[in-house]
Structure formats: structure tokens, C-alpha cells
Scaffold this active site. Structure first.
Site, PDB file in Angstrom:
ATOM      1  N   GLY A 144      99.097  79.908 103.828  1.00  0.00           N
ATOM      2  CA  GLY A 144      97.808  80.362 104.174  1.00  0.00           C
ATOM      3  C   GLY A 144      97.068  80.779 102.872  1.00  0.00           C
TER       4      GLY A 144
ATOM      5  N   GLU B 164      91.981  81.876 102.850  1.00  0.00           N
ATOM      6  CA  GLU B 164      91.975  83.399 102.960  1.00  0.00           C
ATOM      7  C   GLU B 164      91.383  83.959 102.011  1.00  0.00           C
ATOM      8  OE1 GLU B 164      95.686  84.895 104.701  1.00  0.00           O
ATOM      9  OE2 GLU B 164      96.157  82.758 105.507  1.00  0.00           O
TER      10      GLU B 164
ATOM     11  N   ARG C  15     101.390  98.672  96.063  1.00  0.00           N
ATOM     12  CA  ARG C  15     100.608  97.957  97.026  1.00  0.00           C
ATOM     13  C   ARG C  15     100.403  98.568  98.085  1.00  0.00           C
ATOM     14  NH1 ARG C  15      98.423  93.402  95.030  1.00  0.00           N
ATOM     15  NH2 ARG C  15      99.859  92.406  93.514  1.00  0.00           N
ATOM     16  N   CYS C  16      99.177  98.573  98.719  1.00  0.00           N
ATOM     17  CA  CYS C  16      98.789  99.515  99.690  1.00  0.00           C
ATOM     18  C   CYS C  16      98.003  98.600 100.885  1.00  0.00           C
ATOM     19  CB  CYS C  16      97.586 100.540  99.324  1.00  0.00           C
ATOM     20  SG  CYS C  16      98.324 101.684  98.145  1.00  0.00           S
TER      21      CYS C  16
ATOM     22  N   HIS D  70     104.489  81.782 111.437  1.00  0.00           N
ATOM     23  CA  HIS D  70     104.891  82.066 110.639  1.00  0.00           C
ATOM     24  C   HIS D  70     105.782  83.297 110.393  1.00  0.00           C
ATOM     25  CE1 HIS D  70     105.675  83.173 106.054  1.00  0.00           C
ATOM     26  NE2 HIS D  70     104.857  84.003 106.414  1.00  0.00           N
TER      27      HIS D  70
ATOM     28  N   GLU E  34     111.272  82.570 105.633  1.00  0.00           N
ATOM     29  CA  GLU E  34     111.690  82.682 104.194  1.00  0.00           C
ATOM     30  C   GLU E  34     112.914  82.251 104.297  1.00  0.00           C
ATOM     31  OE1 GLU E  34     111.120  86.890 102.749  1.00  0.00           O
ATOM     32  OE2 GLU E  34     113.452  86.416 102.334  1.00  0.00           O
TER      33      GLU E  34
ATOM     34  N   HIS F 270     107.791  86.123  96.113  1.00  0.00           N
ATOM     35  CA  HIS F 270     107.985  87.514  95.687  1.00  0.00           C
ATOM     36  C   HIS F 270     108.326  87.636  94.194  1.00  0.00           C
ATOM     37  CE1 HIS F 270     108.389  87.939 100.091  1.00  0.00           C
ATOM     38  NE2 HIS F 270     107.537  88.530  99.859  1.00  0.00           N
TER      39      HIS F 270
HETATM   40  C1  LIG Z   1     102.765  90.851 104.042  1.00  0.00           C
HETATM   41  N1  LIG Z   1     102.823  92.135 103.954  1.00  0.00           N
HETATM   42  C2  LIG Z   1     101.717  92.849 104.830  1.00  0.00           C
HETATM   43  C3  LIG Z   1     102.101  94.045 105.494  1.00  0.00           C
HETATM   44  N2  LIG Z   1     100.936  94.536 106.187  1.00  0.00           N
HETATM   45  C4  LIG Z   1      99.785  94.372 106.085  1.00  0.00           C
HETATM   46  N3  LIG Z   1      98.972  94.884 106.886  1.00  0.00           N
HETATM   47  N4  LIG Z   1      99.619  93.254 105.311  1.00  0.00           N
HETATM   48  C5  LIG Z   1     100.296  92.452 104.755  1.00  0.00           C
HETATM   49  O1  LIG Z   1      99.822  91.452 104.094  1.00  0.00           O
HETATM   50  N5  LIG Z   1     103.295  94.658 105.422  1.00  0.00           N
HETATM   51  C6  LIG Z   1     104.578  93.751 104.798  1.00  0.00           C
HETATM   52  C7  LIG Z   1     103.758  93.195 103.735  1.00  0.00           C
HETATM   53  C8  LIG Z   1     103.546  93.957 102.535  1.00  0.00           C
HETATM   54  N6  LIG Z   1     102.844  93.251 101.601  1.00  0.00           N
HETATM   55  C9  LIG Z   1     101.688  93.459 100.934  1.00  0.00           C
HETATM   56  C10 LIG Z   1     101.337  92.676 100.087  1.00  0.00           C
HETATM   57  C11 LIG Z   1     100.100  92.867  99.362  1.00  0.00           C
HETATM   58  C12 LIG Z   1      99.309  93.953  99.621  1.00  0.00           C
HETATM   59  C13 LIG Z   1      97.924  94.103  98.666  1.00  0.00           C
HETATM   60  O2  LIG Z   1      97.979  93.304  98.031  1.00  0.00           O
HETATM   61  N7  LIG Z   1      97.208  95.157  99.206  1.00  0.00           N
HETATM   62  C14 LIG Z   1      96.075  95.467  98.140  1.00  0.00           C
HETATM   63  C15 LIG Z   1      95.015  95.897  99.053  1.00  0.00           C
HETATM   64  C16 LIG Z   1      94.528  94.766  99.988  1.00  0.00           C
HETATM   65  C17 LIG Z   1      93.234  94.988 100.310  1.00  0.00           C
HETATM   66  O3  LIG Z   1      92.817  95.186 101.281  1.00  0.00           O
HETATM   67  N8  LIG Z   1      92.222  94.753  99.359  1.00  0.00           N
HETATM   68  C18 LIG Z   1      90.905  95.063  99.527  1.00  0.00           C
HETATM   69  C19 LIG Z   1      90.277  96.017  98.714  1.00  0.00           C
HETATM   70  C20 LIG Z   1      90.540  95.596  97.316  1.00  0.00           C
HETATM   71  C21 LIG Z   1      90.223  96.544  96.440  1.00  0.00           C
HETATM   72  O4  LIG Z   1      91.206  97.552  96.155  1.00  0.00           O
HETATM   73  N9  LIG Z   1      89.219  96.711  95.561  1.00  0.00           N
HETATM   74  C22 LIG Z   1      89.183  97.676  94.600  1.00  0.00           C
HETATM   75  C23 LIG Z   1      88.309  96.905  93.305  1.00  0.00           C
HETATM   76  C24 LIG Z   1      88.630  95.242  93.364  1.00  0.00           C
HETATM   77  C25 LIG Z   1      89.472  95.115  91.857  1.00  0.00           C
HETATM   78  O5  LIG Z   1      89.237  95.728  90.888  1.00  0.00           O
HETATM   79  O6  LIG Z   1      90.770  94.807  91.935  1.00  0.00           O
HETATM   80  C26 LIG Z   1      88.554  98.824  94.772  1.00  0.00           C
HETATM   81  O7  LIG Z   1      88.000  98.965  96.025  1.00  0.00           O
HETATM   82  O8  LIG Z   1      88.577  99.783  94.338  1.00  0.00           O
HETATM   83  C27 LIG Z   1      90.108  93.715  99.420  1.00  0.00           C
HETATM   84  O9  LIG Z   1      90.667  92.708  98.972  1.00  0.00           O
HETATM   85  O10 LIG Z   1      88.908  93.559  99.728  1.00  0.00           O
HETATM   86  C28 LIG Z   1      96.323  96.319  97.032  1.00  0.00           C
HETATM   87  O11 LIG Z   1      95.762  96.257  95.877  1.00  0.00           O
HETATM   88  O12 LIG Z   1      97.276  97.256  97.412  1.00  0.00           O
HETATM   89  C29 LIG Z   1      99.855  95.085 100.359  1.00  0.00           C
HETATM   90  C30 LIG Z   1     100.893  94.706 101.462  1.00  0.00           C
HETATM   91  N1  LIG Z   2      98.819  83.564 106.178  1.00  0.00           N
HETATM   92  C1  LIG Z   2      99.291  84.857 105.549  1.00  0.00           C
HETATM   93  C2  LIG Z   2     100.681  85.094 105.891  1.00  0.00           C
HETATM   94  C3  LIG Z   2     101.308  86.122 105.254  1.00  0.00           C
HETATM   95  S1  LIG Z   2     102.577  86.753 106.064  1.00  0.00           S
HETATM   96  C4  LIG Z   2      99.363  84.430 103.985  1.00  0.00           C
HETATM   97  O1  LIG Z   2      99.439  83.368 103.853  1.00  0.00           O
HETATM   98  O2  LIG Z   2      99.061  85.364 103.199  1.00  0.00           O
HETATM   99 ZN   LIG Z   3     104.659  86.010 105.258  1.00  0.00          ZN
END
Ligand SMILES: CN1c2c(nc(N)[nH]c2=O)NC[C@@H]1CNc1ccc(C(=O)N[C@@H](CCC(=O)N[C@@H](CCC(=O)N[C@@H](CCC(=O)O)C(=O)O)C(=O)O)C(=O)O)cc1
Ligand SMILES: N[C@@H](CCS)C(=O)O
Ligand SMILES: [Zn+2]
Length: 759
Positions: free
Chosen positions: A436, A488, A519-520, A645, A669, A698
Site C-alpha cells: 500500500g 498512501e 518513530r512516533c 494484510h 510477513e 524493516h
Molecule cells: C505499522 N506500525 C504502525 C503502528 N501504529 C500506527 N498507528 N501506525 C503504524 O503505521 N504500530 C506498529 C507499527 C509501528 N511502525 C511505525 C512506523 C513508522 C512510523 C512513523 O514513521 N511515524 C512518523 C510520524 C508519522 C506521521 O504522523 N507523520 C505526520 C507528521 C510528520 C512530521 O513529523 N512532520 C514534521 C515536519 C516534516 C519533516 O520535516 O519531516 C513536523 O510536523 O515537525 C505526517 O506525515 O504528516 C514519525 O516521524 O515518527 C510510526 C510507526
Molecule cells: N497499507 C499499509 C499497511 C501497513 S501495516 C502500508 O502499506 O503502509
Molecule cells: Zn504491515
């Protein structure tokens, strides 16, 4: 007097300062000293937030993960990083993140395995063991931070992972019995405790959450053995359990020869009276009375109603704390000025939870009158939430009352459906697809940030994202994939994105919670009855499909995953909330189908993840979880192909439930397990199509077509070739295009070769 303390404070910082410092350090933009300064600054601020408490946690701060920190403390880093050059911190990050061959001058280093922390959305680095693992104390980090806290005028309470849980969380890489290591581990724990005693530490919090899981006799015995070995009068040990009920381990926990026990009174309220009765009179009892897993304000008066009699019995032996570490909630509600004021008044983040704790302690020690105002505020908030029109919707309730099993029933059985789908879709054997998401580039995130800040209008933002979607389609066409996705790009997160579009949800600006490393996630707040005001994804999917003749998968997150990764309401059973989500996703599925989508994927990444900690509770959970998925997915016509998935694929014990979902295709996976995880599907004679992941997303390693081909040959030994798909393990959002392109090229080449070689 009641003693107040905290089990752990969120370390990322109210503005994710830690994340930005970590990532800058990894990119070489700041040096180790700068990173250490950020760490010290965060610790100072967080201790400041906890200053009103009698004891503050020390050692809960981490540059990546607290279990990895414990591995460092115990001198148990994998051999493969010990001979690499660089500082101790470099070696630490090498275990956390690995290092690709391309990155380092010589060879790559494999990262430690990461897995979820009990039933939370936090992920830890799994300790690695071998039969001959030897431990060696490295107490520097703890000692330095104890001194740091003292210098700030606080009473430190070091936090460590207990020896049994440490072993329980780890993995023996040579399949040896890791419990046999207890004997050599305990002397190192004794040494650590001596070191802490020498430093004048009075209490140590020893986390043993394994006590809330199903333990066999050997593991239970290990607890007695360990704590008889560690028996000391200084420092005093507070064995700390959380996330669930002790059940058959309750007596064991009460009888351990330690000075105190912490019980999670939020997940195990019914065990409080028994523990109060059984705990020997010389022991302290810490009760976790504020929920550390959600963001709702507590009903303080109601808590006091049951807590006052406990205090009467225990007096000074009673300690109060949140139920678990607060790393599972955001830092501070204060800056959330965009939330609806009524909803905001119902919430408490970490800082506010500690205020609540202090109020309870004052009420017990000095009487409710001493905190009359705070109690009144709590009661107003609780009553407002219970009666708010924003929470309750008669129409959603009416729809829920009409839910019947028929809603979850496909028109025909799988063999009939798949024949129709194959005729319509005309896909080759071993069809190739992705899960995705494509790389969430800095450009995409910057675009979203600019839109949030009002620097881009909605049409401008949409135009830029459409351009990203177009680019993604062009890339996939060039690669020759068979089933395309839109990539996405418009989604910040697979759960938050849907939360933002559903009624019944609120979302914060800064409510970040650490998921792993830097990562958050920002879990949306599900506060009320759920409904879908309008279609959420249809326009993006229609647009993407208009750019290609190949089938394009509609892409949704399933109800169970949305539930498990949101902060959800606690005023009704989770099943009911999940069914409401299922009805909303069902509407989206039907709209996608009506708009021409021939394939729809409904991700349930967190379905297996959400399994209760105790096996006895699995059936109930799986029954409503699968029911919810079926309701969301199965209203479509036979010709519409439903995919699901799941990224974590230990399916042996729930394969029957997975089959009940009745998705036409499941992608999972498997690449790291060398396809062995497919044995569960083979053993069960799983009837539908399967896409076993062949690209471990990963890892920075790029598989070549030969590796992928050999994985698929192993898959074909387990599953009939005509039911196999070829795809990565999970979404590609965290990878770079430079990695994704060659990996997918290899994947398509492997599939083409397989079509020739396997008849
Ligand atoms: C599959 N996974 C997930 C889990 N839980 C979820 N709720 N979602 C998931 O996908 N649990 C198990 C796993 C955990 N894995 C991950 C993998 C990746 C991330 C991740 O990359 N998180 C990002 C934040 C994502 C997000 O919401 N981004 C926003 C805000 C972006 C941002 O921070 N912008 C900055 C400026 C931009 C820049 O300069 O890069 C800002 O605001 O200051 C968005 O895309 O709009 C992360 O960065 O931590 C999390 C879990
Ligand atoms: N469609 C999502 C699933 C992650 S678990 C992706 O491709 O990121
Ligand atoms: Zn997945």
C-alpha cells in the site's frame, strides 16, 4: 502519609525533541555531545514535571529503548557489534538499527529483532541469548543519572527490568533454554543492587510484568529462586507488575521476599482486596490508580470511594502511582488549544495524570476537603462526558442494534468467488503487488506540514498529493507490477488518517507516543459513537485508477486495527466500539466498490497484535474481532476481491480465526522466517490465496531476484502455486525510493521467472 511515585515518564519530549535529535545524530548533523545535551535537558524537564512526587523514576529515559538499555547494563549486547569500531553509543545504535553494508566501510551489521511490548503499541529490542551467554555489569548509565537527579534535589528511584522478565522477553538464538541463564544472571543483578546501595539508593523499582502472563511451573519457580537470591535490606525492592491481572500468580507475587509490590489497579481492580489481605504486613503496596494506557481524566471521587478503606487498612504502607509507565500516553495537554473545549475537559495526558495522582494522595492524607476544588473539577468533567450529546448518537445505536451475522457473509464460497475474480481481473500466475504505502518522503511530509500551518490551501495541497500519486503509478507501471496501489501519500498514518475523517473522533496536535526508536504515532481519540459523514478514500482511489489500466487496490485500515491503535472510550465494551468502526468501514468498502474498485485491501495489522495477554481471553477477543472484520469486508459482490494484510505473522495459534475472516487474499510477513511461518497455513489447509512477504522492508538490505525466487520456491513447497501472490512483507513508507526500486524490480523479475519454471 501516602507515598507518591511514577513508574516512567514519556521520554520523547512534548515536541518530540528526542526524535529530532536522534535522527539528526544518525544523519551526522549533530555529534554525540549534542545528543547527550538534549538527553540531559529532557531528563531535567521531565523530572521537573515530576517534582511534586515523593520519588521520581531514574533510568526510564532512553536513547532508543529501555530493554536495550538493560542489555547494556547487563553487558549483553550481541557479539556481532562488540568488535565494531566506534563509541559505546555507536554500538548501542548498531544493535537498535543495524547498519547496511553500503553504509559502513566494511560489512553490514544486522539489527536486533524488535517486537511489541506486551499488548501495547510500543516495540522493544529483543535481548539475544546463547547457551554460553555471560553477563557483566555496566552500571554507569544508572549511576550517572542517579547523581543527575540528586543534583536537581530529587529522590531517585532507579527503574530496572527484573531478571525473570528480562529472560522472558529475550530469545535464545541457539534454541537453548534461556531460563538456564538465570544462575549466571543473578550475581550481576546482585552486583547492580550493591552498587545502588553504595550510592545510597533506598528503593529500586524492579519491573516484572511477566507476572501478568501465563507462566509454566519453571518460570514461576524462577521468580522464587531469583528473589530469594536477590534478598537484600538495602536497597529495598519494589517488584512492579502492570498491564493485567496476576490471577494464579497472585500468591507468588505477594510472597516474593521483597519490600514492596506494585499492582495495576486499573486492569486488576478485583485483585486489590486479595492483595491487601495477603501481602505480609512488613511490605509496602503500591497501587496503580491512574490509567497509564489511556487519555481520559479519572473519576477521582469514585477512586477515593474504594481507596479510602484501603488506606485505612494500610496507612503508610500504601503508595500511589499510575497503573504503568506513562510512556504510553502523550506528554502534556496544556498546548492542545485546537481541541473542542468540552472534549479537552475530559482528557489528561502524562503531566495531568500526575496532578491527579497528587490530588488523590492529598485527599487520602489530609481529607477530601483539602482538594475540594480539584475533586469538583474531576466530577464535572466525568459527568459532562457521561451525558454529552457529542458522545451518544441514537442513529448509530440503532444501526448497531440491527447487526446480524448475515452482514458478515459473502454471497458465495471462496472457490466460486475466486473463479469469477480471476476471469474479471485476468492476472498472471504469481501476481505481483505491494502492501500500500510507498516512501513517505521528506517532501511529502513537508507538504503536509505546510498545509497544516496554512501555508498551502486545500486545492494546492491536493494538487501536490495528486502529483505524488501520479508519480507513484508511473513508477509501478515502469516496474511492471500487476496490481497497483496509489501509495498512501495523503496519509499521515494508517490509523490517524481515518480517525480524522470519522465522527466520534478527536485528534490532538502534539499527542505523540513513541512506537519504537525515533518513530512516533499520534493515536486519534475515539470519544463517541462512530459514523462516517462522507466517503474517505474514494476520490484518491478513483483518481489513481484513472491513471492506469492495471487493477488498482482500494486501501483501507480495518476496524480492529483502528480500535487497537486509537485511544478508545472506556464507557462501553471494546466490542461495541469495534462494531461501530466496522459499520463505518463497510460503508467505505461499498462506496469503493460502487466507484469501480475491483480489489479492496483492508489492513488488519493490529489484529494479531491485539490478542489479550492471557490465552483464556483469546476466544472472546477473536470472536468479536473477526466478526467486525467480516462485517466491514463481506458486503461486496463475488467479483470484488478482498485482500487483508497483517505484518506480524505468528499465526499458528490463531490460524482458524484467520481463515474465518474469509479474505480472498491475505498478505503476511514471512521473509525473515524463510517462509517457515507458512507452515501454519499448510497445516491448517488454509483455503484462500496468500501473499507471503519476500522483501523484509524493516531492513535496509535490498533482496535480489534470486533470493526472492528461492523464497517463493520454498513458499510453493507449502502452498499450491496457483494460490500464491508475490509482495513485500509490509508497506514501504519508511524506506527510500533508491531501495524500493531495485527491490521491486527483483521481485517482478522473480515472479516472471517463476511463471516459467513452476507449472
Ligand atoms: C505499522 N506500525 C504502525 C503502528 N501504529 C500506527 N498507528 N501506525 C503504524 O503505521 N504500530 C506498529 C507499527 C509501528 N511502525 C511505525 C512506523 C513508522 C512510523 C512513523 O514513521 N511515524 C512518523 C510520524 C508519522 C506521521 O504522523 N507523520 C505526520 C507528521 C510528520 C512530521 O513529523 N512532520 C514534521 C515536519 C516534516 C519533516 O520535516 O519531516 C513536523 O510536523 O515537525 C505526517 O506525515 O504528516 C514519525 O516521524 O515518527 C510510526 C510507526
Ligand atoms: N497499507 C499499509 C499497511 C501497513 S501495516 C502500508 O502499506 O503502509
Ligand atoms: Zn504491515
Amino acid at each position: 502519609m501516602v507515598t507518591t511515585h511514577n513508574l516512567g515518564f514519556p521520554r520523547i519530549g512534548a515536541r518530540r525533541e528526542l526524535k529530532f535529535a536522534q535522527e539528526a545524530f544518525w544523519k551526522g548533523r549533530i555529534n554525540e555531545e549534542d545528543l547527550q545535551i538534549t538527553g540531559a535537558d529532557l531528563r531535567r524537564r521531565h523530572w521537573q514535571n515530576q517534582r511534586p512526587l515523593d520519588r521520581v523514576p531514574v533510568g526510564d529515559f532512553s536513547f532508543y529503548d529501555q530493554i536495550l538499555d538493560m542489555s547494556v547494563t547487563l553487558g549483553n549486547l550481541p557479539e556481532r557489534v562488540n568488535d565494531t569500531k566506534g563509541s559505546e553509543l555507536d554500538r548501542y545504535f548498531r544493535v537498535a538499527r543495524g547498519r547496511s553494508g553500503q553504509e559502513s566501510a566494511c560489512c553490514g551489521v544486522q539489527a536486533g529483532e524488535m517486537t511489541k511490548w506486551f499488548d501495547t503499541n510500543y516495540h522493544y529490542i529483543v535481548p539475544e541469548f546463547h547457551q554460553n551467554t555471560r553477563f557483566r555489569l555496566n552500571g554507569n548509565r544508572l549511576i550517572d543519572q542517579i547523581d543527575e537527579a540528586r543534583a536537581q534535589g530529587l529522590t531517585p528511584k532507579p527503574v530496572i527490568i527484573g531478571p525473570v522478565t528480562y529472560l522472558w522477553l529475550g530469545k535464545a538464538k541457539d534454541d537453548s533454554d534461556r531460563l538456564l541463564l538465570l544462575e549466571s544472571l543473578l550475581p550481576v543483578y546482585s552486583e547492580l543492587l550493591e552498587l545502588l546501595a553504595d550510592r545510597g539508593v533506598e528503593w529500586v523499582q524492579v519491573d516484572e510484568p511477566a507476572l501478568v502472563t501465563d507462566l509454566d511451573a519453571d518460570w514461576r519457580h524462577a521468580f522464587s529462586l531469583a528473589y530469594h537470591h536477590l534478598k537484600t535490606s538495602t536497597p529495598k525492592l519494589l517488584v512492579t507488575t502492570y498491564f493485567g491481572e496476576l490471577r494464579e500468580n497472585l500468591q507468588l507475587a505477594c510472597e516474593l521476599p521483597v519490600a514492596g509490590l506494585h499492582l495495576d489497579a486499573i486492569s486488576a481492580p478485583q485483585e486489590v482486596p486479595r492483595v491487601v489481605d495477603w501481602l505480609p504486613p512488613h511490605k509496602q503496596l503500591s497501587l496503580g490508580v491512574i490509567n497509564g494506557r489511556n487519555i481520559w481524566r479519572s473519576d477521582l471521587e469514585k477512586t477515593l470511594d474504594w481507596l479510602e478503606p484501603v488506606y485505612e487498612k494500610l496507612g503508610n504502607r500504601l503508595w500511589l502511582a499510575p497503573s504503568c509507565s506513562l510512556i504510553h500516553v502523550p506528554v502534556d495537554l496544556t498546548s492542545e488549544d485546537k481541541l473542542d473545549p468540552e472534549i479537552r475537559s475530559w482528557l489528561a495526558f502524562a503531566v495531568q495524570k500526575l496532578d491527579e495522582l497528587k490530588t488523590l494522595a492529598t485527599a487520602l492524607s489530609n481529607g477530601r476537603a483539602a482538594v475540594r476544588e480539584q475533586l469538583a473539577e474531576s466530577t464535572v468533567a466525568v459527568n459532562s462526558r457521561a451525558t454529552s450529546e457529542q458522545v451518544h448518537s441514537a442513529s448509530v445505536q440503532a444501526r448497531l442494534a440491527d447487526v446480524s451475522p448475515a452482514l458478515g457473509q459473502r454471497q458465495s464460497r471462496f472457490p466460486d468467488r475466486i473463479a469469477i475474480q480471476q476471469r474479471k481481473l485476468g492476472l498472471p500466475r504469481f501476481p505481483t503487488t505491494t502492501i500500500g504505502s510507498f516512501p513517505q518522503t521528506r517532501d511529502i511530509r513537508q507538504t503536509r506540514l505546510q498545509f497544516r500551518k496554512g501555508e498551502l490551501t486545500e486545492p494546492q495541497y491536493n494538487a501536490r498529493i495528486r502529483e505524488e500519486v501520479r508519480r507513484c503509478i508511473v513508477e509501478q507501471e515502469a516496474l511492471g507490477l500487476d496490481v497497483l496501489v496509489h501509495g498512501e501519500a495523503e496519509r499521515n498514518d494508517m490509523v490517524e488518517y481515518f480517525g480524522e475523517q470519522l465522527d466520534g473522533y478527536a485528534f490532538s496536535q502534539f499527542g505523540w507516543v513513541q512506537s519504537y526508536g525515533s518513530r512516533c504515532v499520534k493515536p486519534p481519540i475515539l470519544f463517541g459513537d462512530i459514523s462516517r459523514p462522507k466517503a474517505m478514500t474514494v476520490e484518491w482511489i478513483r483518481y489513481a485508477q484513472s491513471l492506469t489500466k492495471k487493477p488498482l487496490k482500494g486501501m483501507l485500515t480495518g476496524p480492529v486495527t483502528i480500535l487497537n491503535w486509537s485511544f478508545v472510550r472506556d464507557d462501553q465494551p471494546r466490542r461495541e466500539t469495534c462494531l461501530q468502526l466496522a459499520l463505518a468501514i463497510r460503508e467505505e468498502v461499498l462506496d469503493l466498490e460502487a466507484s469501480g474498485a475491483r480489489i479492496i485491501q483492508i489492513d488488519e495489522a493490529a489484529l494479531r497484535e491485539g490478542l489479550p495477554l492471557r490465552q483464556a481471553d483469546w476466544k472472546n477477543y477473536l470472536d468479536w474481532a473477526i466478526e467486525s472484520f467480516r462485517i466491514s469486508a463481506n458486503g461486496v459482490r463475488d467479483e470484488t476481491q478482498i485482500h487483508t494484510h497483517m505484518c506480524y505473522s505468528e499465526f499458528n495459534d490463531i490460524i482458524e480465526a484467520i481463515a474465518r475472516m474469509d479474505a480472498d487474499v491475505i498478505t503476511i510477513e514471512t521473509s525473515r522466517s524463510d517462509m517457515e511461518l507458512l507452515d501454519a497455513f499448510r497445516g491448517f489447509h488454509y483455503p484462500n490465496d496468500i501473499g507471503p512477504g519476500v522483501y523484509d522492508i524493516h531492513s535496509p538490505n535490498i533482496p535480489d531476484s534470486e533470493q526472492i525466487r528461492s523464497l517463493m520456491i520454498k513458499a510453493a513447497e507449502r502452498i499450491p502455486a496457483e494460490r500464491l501472490w508475490v509482495n513485500p512483507d509490509c508497506g514501504l513508507k519508511t524506506r527510500q525510493w533508491e531501495e524500493v526500486r531495485p527491490a521491486l524490480k527483483g521481485m517482478v523479475a522473480a515472479a516472471r521467472e517463476l511463471r516459467e519454471s513452476i507449472q
